[in-house]
Design an enzyme around this catalytic site. Structure first.
Site, PDB file in Angstrom:
ATOM      1  N   ASP A   1      25.601  -6.715   3.752  1.00 23.00           N
ATOM      2  CA  ASP A   1      25.356  -5.358   3.240  1.00 23.00           C
ATOM      3  C   ASP A   1      26.664  -4.579   3.165  1.00 23.00           C
ATOM      4  O   ASP A   1      26.678  -3.447   2.702  1.00 23.00           O
ATOM      5  CB  ASP A   1      24.361  -4.639   4.175  1.00 23.00           C
ATOM      6  CG  ASP A   1      23.950  -3.258   3.663  1.00 23.00           C
ATOM      7  OD1 ASP A   1      23.653  -3.147   2.457  1.00 23.00           O
ATOM      8  OD2 ASP A   1      23.923  -2.299   4.465  1.00 23.00           O
TER       9      ASP A   1
ATOM     10  N   GLU B   1      34.310  -1.226  -1.117  1.00 22.26           N
ATOM     11  CA  GLU B   1      33.054  -0.517  -1.404  1.00 22.26           C
ATOM     12  C   GLU B   1      33.358   0.800  -2.086  1.00 22.26           C
ATOM     13  O   GLU B   1      34.254   1.510  -1.631  1.00 22.26           O
ATOM     14  CB  GLU B   1      32.290  -0.247  -0.105  1.00 22.26           C
ATOM     15  CG  GLU B   1      31.784  -1.485   0.576  1.00 22.26           C
ATOM     16  CD  GLU B   1      30.919  -1.163   1.794  1.00 22.26           C
ATOM     17  OE1 GLU B   1      30.565   0.016   1.992  1.00 22.26           O
ATOM     18  OE2 GLU B   1      30.617  -2.095   2.543  1.00 22.26           O
TER      19      GLU B   1
ATOM     20  N   ARG C   1      30.287  -3.362   9.078  1.00 22.92           N
ATOM     21  CA  ARG C   1      31.390  -2.920   8.220  1.00 22.92           C
ATOM     22  C   ARG C   1      32.074  -4.138   7.612  1.00 22.92           C
ATOM     23  O   ARG C   1      32.252  -5.171   8.287  1.00 22.92           O
ATOM     24  CB  ARG C   1      32.435  -2.133   9.026  1.00 22.92           C
ATOM     25  CG  ARG C   1      32.047  -0.699   9.369  1.00 22.92           C
ATOM     26  CD  ARG C   1      31.962   0.185   8.131  1.00 22.92           C
ATOM     27  NE  ARG C   1      31.664   1.575   8.427  1.00 22.92           N
ATOM     28  CZ  ARG C   1      30.441   2.111   8.450  1.00 22.92           C
ATOM     29  NH1 ARG C   1      29.379   1.376   8.195  1.00 22.92           N
ATOM     30  NH2 ARG C   1      30.277   3.406   8.704  1.00 22.92           N
TER      31      ARG C   1
ATOM     32  N   HIS D   1      25.431  -1.792   0.708  1.00 23.29           N
ATOM     33  CA  HIS D   1      25.573  -0.862   1.847  1.00 23.29           C
ATOM     34  C   HIS D   1      24.420   0.152   1.905  1.00 23.29           C
ATOM     35  O   HIS D   1      24.616   1.363   1.766  1.00 23.29           O
ATOM     36  CB  HIS D   1      26.925  -0.127   1.805  1.00 23.29           C
ATOM     37  CG  HIS D   1      27.294   0.458   3.139  1.00 23.29           C
ATOM     38  ND1 HIS D   1      28.580   0.460   3.636  1.00 23.29           N
ATOM     39  CD2 HIS D   1      26.545   1.052   4.093  1.00 23.29           C
ATOM     40  CE1 HIS D   1      28.602   1.030   4.831  1.00 23.29           C
ATOM     41  NE2 HIS D   1      27.363   1.407   5.123  1.00 23.29           N
TER      42      HIS D   1
HETATM   43  C1  8YV Z   1      25.278   5.245   5.978  1.00 28.41           C
HETATM   44  C2  8YV Z   1      26.575   3.820   7.702  1.00 28.41           C
HETATM   45  O1  8YV Z   1      24.564   4.842   4.853  1.00 28.41           O
HETATM   46  O2  8YV Z   1      25.891   5.212   9.482  1.00 28.41           O
HETATM   47  C3  8YV Z   1      26.753   4.446   9.042  1.00 28.41           C
HETATM   48  O3  8YV Z   1      27.788   4.202   9.675  1.00 28.41           O
HETATM   49  O4  8YV Z   1      27.354   3.038   7.307  1.00 28.41           O
HETATM   50  C4  8YV Z   1      25.371   4.083   6.885  1.00 28.41           C
HETATM   51  O5  8YV Z   1      24.265   4.249   7.703  1.00 28.41           O
HETATM   52  C5  8YV Z   1      26.399   5.996   5.488  1.00 28.41           C
HETATM   53  O6  8YV Z   1      27.475   6.135   6.314  1.00 28.41           O
HETATM   54  C6  8YV Z   1      25.854   7.318   5.018  1.00 28.41           C
HETATM   55  O7  8YV Z   1      26.647   8.372   5.297  1.00 28.41           O
END
Ligand code: 8YV
Length: 319
Positions: A263, A268, A239, A286
């Site tokens: 990433d 974002e 994050r 991301h």
């Molecule tokens: C996703 C993410 O792309 O799972 C997570 O916490 O950050 C990513 O894998 C995203 O949240 C899709 O909903």
């Protein structure tokens, strides 16, 4: 009996949408825009469950306004920092996530970023692609070797452990810091550092895999970056809030960090425009879990959780 009504906030995989439509009365908008606070509040009066992504924010203020019809938030993500869990719990709303199924895909992207950062992938690609590659020397674009190097991992959950497994293929020496020490089987020879400082001191490469919480916000800052070996490489596929971006830029400019692979960003979508002029910062938007098979697995896991809930069982991934 009428099917439960669910709101799918974003465009999930075809297989997920197909299965969801078979079993639920689905509301889904192909415009694929993030749901705003107003959308979430409005939709809560129309649906029994929501499958959101990390782009929909269930803050305490939003949760306070939710309609009692909404019973479950079945996240399509492992991270749940977009959800105020105590507020949702107090409101009696069940929350689930999708652990495990995205570990390998995210670890693959972390590996890609680590290798790309270590070996000048942005500058190398640019010079060839632009047609400006007019020089070669043994002193040209010399990078940092990954094989055999010490790797620090912050957060040894599913993704951290998957990344460690892949890094062992590069003979990296694995060190980690985690809330608690892993079992010897999960540790698989990695060295546990109870103190973050002790981990940072050995991390020629450092990869972040911990959740974003009040304790981990800004865990990578001027002070912690200074504790890493000079010329180290930082990778963040967790994050953006884990990293103080101004401190990261200072560390890149001073050479304290040789490179970074990111990433995730504080802002974002969008990222940090100040990073764009630094070729030793490799960036992705991301997409750690964005593979075909993982998107299906995430969608199916969210639906498994909904199915269990509407059957009257405890969802397997209830938080
Ligand atoms: C996703 C993410 O792309 O799972 C997570 O916490 O950050 C990513 O894998 C995203 O949240 C899709 O909903």
């Amino acid at each position: 009996m009428a099917k439960p009504v669910i709101w799918i906030t974003r465009t999930l995989s075809d297989a997920t949408l197909e299965r969801a439509r078979r079993d639920y009365d689905v509301i889904w908008d192909e415009a694929d825009r993030p749901g705003t606070a107003e959308d979430i509040i409005r939709m809560s009066a129309k649906v029994d469950g929501i499958i959101p992504c990390h782009s929909e924010h269930f803050s305490a203020d939003v949760v306070a306004e939710l309609d009692p019809r909404l019973k479950i938030v079945a996240n399509h993500s492992v991270g749940v920092d977009h959800c105020d869990l105590p507020a949702l719990r107090d409101k009696g709303i069940v929350v689930t996530n999708t652990p495990g199924v995205l570990s390998d895909a995210t670890a693959e992207l972390a590996m890609m970023l680590m290798l790309a950062a270590a070996r000048n992938a942005v500058a190398g690609d640019r010079v060839v692609r632009s047609g400006n590659w007019d020089f070669w020397s043994p002193a040209f674009m010399v990078g940092k070797q990954v094989t055999g190097a010490p790797l620090g991992i912050i957060g040894m959950g599913g993704v951290g452990r998957a990344f460690a497994r892949k890094a062992r293929g590069f003979d990296m020496e694995i060190h980690y810091h985690n809330r608690s020490r892993l079992s010897p089987e999960d540790e698989a020879g990695a060295t546990y550092h109870e103190d973050l400082e002790s981990l940072l001191a050995v991390s020629d490469f450092l990869s972040l895999h911990c959740p974003a919480t009040t304790q981990t916000t800004g865990i990578i800052n001027a002070g912690t970056l200074a504790q890493m070996p000079k010329g180290s490489v930082l990778v963040n596929t967790a994050r953006g809030s884990l990293v103080d971006e101004a401190a990261l830029l200072d560390a890149i400019d001073s050479g304290q960090l040789a490179a970074a692979g990111l990433d995730c960003f504080v802002t974002e979508p969008g990222g940090n425009p100040d990073f764009s002029s630094r070729d030793n910062i490799v960036m992705m938007p991301h997409v750690g879990s964005a593979t075909v098979s993982t998107r299906d697995a995430m969608g199916f896991k969210a639906l498994d959780n909904l199915d269990a809930f509407f059957r009257g069982d405890t969802p397997p991934d209830q938080l």
